[in-house]
Design an enzyme around this catalytic site. Sequence first.
Site, mmCIF file in Angstrom:
data_model
loop_
_atom_site.group_PDB
_atom_site.id
_atom_site.type_symbol
_atom_site.label_atom_id
_atom_site.label_comp_id
_atom_site.label_asym_id
_atom_site.label_seq_id
_atom_site.Cartn_x
_atom_site.Cartn_y
_atom_site.Cartn_z
ATOM 1 N N LEU A 37 5.263 -3.389 7.341
ATOM 2 C CA LEU A 37 5.382 -1.950 7.083
ATOM 3 C C LEU A 37 5.494 -1.636 5.597
ATOM 4 C CD1 LEU A 37 7.852 -1.040 9.983
ATOM 5 C CD2 LEU A 37 5.343 -1.021 9.995
ATOM 6 N N HIS A 41 3.276 3.536 6.379
ATOM 7 C CA HIS A 41 3.900 3.593 7.714
ATOM 8 C C HIS A 41 5.139 4.495 7.677
ATOM 9 C CE1 HIS A 41 1.895 -0.473 7.882
ATOM 10 N NE2 HIS A 41 1.451 0.064 8.997
ATOM 11 N N LEU A 196 -2.797 2.818 0.380
ATOM 12 C CA LEU A 196 -1.901 1.745 0.822
ATOM 13 C C LEU A 196 -2.472 1.079 2.073
ATOM 14 C CD1 LEU A 196 1.805 2.931 0.512
ATOM 15 C CD2 LEU A 196 0.325 1.862 -1.161
ATOM 16 N N SER A 197 -2.382 -0.237 2.086
ATOM 17 C CA SER A 197 -2.869 -1.002 3.232
ATOM 18 C C SER A 197 -2.147 -2.341 3.252
ATOM 19 C CB SER A 197 -4.375 -1.239 3.080
ATOM 20 O OG SER A 197 -4.796 -2.279 3.940
#
Length: 296
Positions: A37, A41, A196-197
């Site tokens: 996360l 998230h 973001l990833s």
Amino acid sequence: MCAAPVLASTREELSKLLTDARRAGHRVGFVPTMGALHAGHASLMDAAREAVGDGPVVVSIFVNPLQFGAGEDLDRYPRTLEADLEVCAAHGVDIVFAPAVDEVYPGSTTGVVEPQVTVDPGPLAGILEGATRPGHFRGVLIVVAKLFGLVRPDVAVFGQKDYQQLALIRRMADDLCLGIDVVGAETVREDDDLALSSRNRYLEPEQREQAVALSRTLRRARADAIHGADSALAAARAELRASEGVDLDYLVITGTDLGPAPSTGEARILIAARVGTTRLIDNMPIHLGTPDRHTS
Ligand code: PAF
């Protein structure tokens, strides 16, 4: 610091935890994840909280084998439960559902046992990501359908970063009359605009710098969108040609539902590219034919 969420690893535990909340008439918010996360998230958890107020927010953490193809990174996928629980606690999540494979796919002792009745994702699953990842969206929809059945949420939140996934889940909820409000939360970006990833952690420092070309390309297209989709794509391709280390898979403009792009009005621009061995995706809204209200 917020209270730690309650951790459930079986269907029964999850069901017991949710019974009282349902009896009290609370709405249930749900954020399905595969863990690892990050702030993206966390923004989904915040959106779920906003949607359900005092009702419980449930986060599932389950690396779903069915959505990984042969040669994809199932074994390499990061499993970081302790850190994930801290993110959930910091964002006021009430319940974390982290089941074993056998709990989601009963009978899976060696290998995964698929359910006999599955979800056919239809034609949307064959394009874009689906073209290079056959079976991926079928696997996503099967697990999301199962998780929806286990959690029975009123609201489920997914990131717009995985736009095709979001479109397919919306479509499933709609076409199969699931009665769940599927919310798409805006993509969270690093200071330099990289989306973001969980995969960003695989980038070497030089590749991390090169990866910014994806969002730069999308923004270049949006700046040219007043002249229509073809002109926007040409400007974006020129931008990308000047970027080193980025191997383009696709760059397309579609309708907001991933159908054909309109000649004017709201549309979506999507990109997928490989930076080193890491495949990255990004997308943004784009307004064709008139000055882009989204340009920033
Ligand atoms: O986006 C993800 O993390 C996964 O595809 C999902 C929706 C949790 C299903 O496994």
